[in-house]
Write a protein that holds these residues in place. Structure first.
Motif, PDB file in Angstrom:
ATOM      1  N   ARG A  63      49.883  41.837 -61.411  1.00 40.92           N
ATOM      2  CA  ARG A  63      50.869  41.323 -60.443  1.00 40.92           C
ATOM      3  C   ARG A  63      51.756  42.451 -59.927  1.00 40.92           C
ATOM      4  NH1 ARG A  63      53.633  35.883 -62.726  1.00 40.92           N
ATOM      5  NH2 ARG A  63      54.501  35.913 -60.595  1.00 40.92           N
ATOM      6  N   SER A  71      49.550  44.612 -57.500  1.00 42.29           N
ATOM      7  CA  SER A  71      49.337  43.938 -56.223  1.00 42.29           C
ATOM      8  C   SER A  71      50.631  43.772 -55.438  1.00 42.29           C
ATOM      9  CB  SER A  71      48.718  42.550 -56.455  1.00 42.29           C
ATOM     10  OG  SER A  71      49.649  41.683 -57.092  1.00 42.29           O
ATOM     11  N   HIS A  72      51.757  44.187 -56.069  1.00 38.64           N
ATOM     12  CA  HIS A  72      53.103  44.076 -55.492  1.00 38.64           C
ATOM     13  C   HIS A  72      53.541  42.632 -55.315  1.00 38.64           C
ATOM     14  CE1 HIS A  72      53.655  48.467 -53.955  1.00 38.64           C
ATOM     15  NE2 HIS A  72      53.138  48.396 -55.173  1.00 38.64           N
ATOM     16  N   GLU A  73      52.891  41.728 -56.064  1.00 40.64           N
ATOM     17  CA  GLU A  73      53.411  40.368 -56.141  1.00 40.64           C
ATOM     18  C   GLU A  73      54.772  40.418 -56.841  1.00 40.64           C
ATOM     19  OE1 GLU A  73      52.355  36.088 -58.277  1.00 40.64           O
ATOM     20  OE2 GLU A  73      50.772  37.597 -58.052  1.00 40.64           O
ATOM     21  N   LEU A  74      54.880  41.383 -57.775  1.00 40.13           N
ATOM     22  CA  LEU A  74      56.169  41.724 -58.380  1.00 40.13           C
ATOM     23  C   LEU A  74      56.490  43.136 -57.899  1.00 40.13           C
ATOM     24  CD1 LEU A  74      55.672  40.469 -62.078  1.00 40.13           C
ATOM     25  CD2 LEU A  74      57.076  39.408 -60.295  1.00 40.13           C
ATOM     26  N   THR A  80      62.125  44.505 -58.725  1.00 43.52           N
ATOM     27  CA  THR A  80      62.254  43.086 -59.045  1.00 43.52           C
ATOM     28  C   THR A  80      62.687  42.885 -60.493  1.00 43.52           C
ATOM     29  OG1 THR A  80      60.493  42.516 -57.486  1.00 43.52           O
ATOM     30  CG2 THR A  80      61.044  40.877 -59.182  1.00 43.52           C
TER      31      THR A  80
END
Length: 226
Positions: free
Chosen positions: A22, A25-28, A32
Motif C-alpha cells: 500500500r 502504490s502510494h495508497e498510503l 500519512t
C-alpha cells in the motif's frame, strides 16, 4: 509437533507485506499518519501484530515511529534521494563489475534475452514493460554477482527509492536514454570488461536520479567532477 512441518508466515509479516504494498502504490502516501485502530479493524486483527508489522517497516525506513505518538509513512527528501542514489550507484556498479567476471555463457544469454525485452518495450513506448525488463536485468546482475550482502543492501535501498512520488521513466527522453545506457552496460558485460561495466552502471543509476530531479523540478548540486 512435527519438526519437519513448515510453520506458516507469522501474522505480523503478512500485515507488514500488505502495508508495504500500500505504501509502494502510494495508497498510503509519504507523510500519512498511520491510524492503528482503523487498520486493526480493517484487517480484523489486534494492535499487537500491527505494531510488530510497523516495527518491521520502520527497520526498512518505510515508516517513521514517534514514541507515544504513533507513526507516519516516511517522507523522502531530495537530499535523501541524492544520498541513496549515490550509494546505489556504487553498489550496482560493483554488481556489474563482478558479473562481468563471473557470468557464464548461459548467464550472458539470459541477459541478452532480457535486453531484447527492453528493446521491444522501448520500441512500443511501453513504460510498464520497460520497467519490468529493467528490473529483471538489474536483479539478474545481482544474482550473477552472487554477493548476498550486496543483494540485501540494494533491496533495502530500492524500498526507500519507491517512496519517491515520481518515476524516472516519465521524464522526457529518459526511456530512450536508459535504453542506450543498457546497451552500453550489456556490451561491457559481453566483453567481460569489468571496469567499463561498473562505470556504465554507475552512470546509468545517476542518470535515473537526474531524471527524477527534473520531474520534481529540483536542481541537483553542481558537479565537482570532470
Amino acid at each position: 509437533m512435527n519438526a519437519s512441518r513448515i510453520a506458516p508466515i507469522a501474522l505480523y509479516q503478512e500485515v507488514a507485506e500488505r502495508l508495504r504494498q500500500r505504501i509502494f502504490s502510494h495508497e498510503l502516501p509519504p507523510g500519512t499518519w498511520v491510524d492503528e485502530q482503523a487498520l486493526a479493524e480493517h484487517y480484523g486483527i489486534s494492535r499487537t501484530p500491527l505494531r510488530e508489522a510497523l516495527k518491521v517497516l520502520a527497520s526498512e525506513g518505510l515508516v517513521t515511529l514517534k514514541p507515544r505518538r504513533g507513526c507516519y509513512v516516511t517522507e523522502i527528501s531530495e537530499r535523501d534521494l541524492d544520498e541513496v542514489f549515490s550509494v546505489m550507484s556504487l553498489l550496482e556498479g560493483e554488481c556489474a563489475r563482478a558479473s562481468a567476471r563471473k557470468a557464464s555463457e548461459s548467464d550472458l544469454t539470459r541477459l541478452r534475452a532480457i535486453h531484447a525485452e527492453l528493446e521491444k518495450a522501448a520500441a512500443a513506448t511501453d513504460i510498464d514493460g520497460f520497467f519490468e525488463a529493467n528490473q529483471a536485468f538489474h536483479v539478474a546482475l545481482q544474482q550473477i554477482a552472487d554477493n548476498r550482502w550486496l543483494l540485501q543492501v540494494i533491496a533495502d535501498l530500492r524500498k526507500v527509492i519507491k517512496l519517491s512520488r515520481h518515476h524516472s521513466l516519465f521524464s522526457e527522453g529518459r526511456l530512450e536514454q536508459s535504453l542506450v545506457e543498457h546497451r552500453e552496460i550489456l556490451q561491457a558485460l559481453l566483453a567481460r570488461d569489468g571496469e567499463r561495466a561498473e562505470e556504465r552502471m554507475r552512470t546509468h543509476i545517476l542518470s535515473g536520479r537526474a531524471a527524477l530531479a527534473r520531474i520534481a523540478g529540483a536542481k541537483l548540486p553542481a558537479s565537482t567532477g570532470a
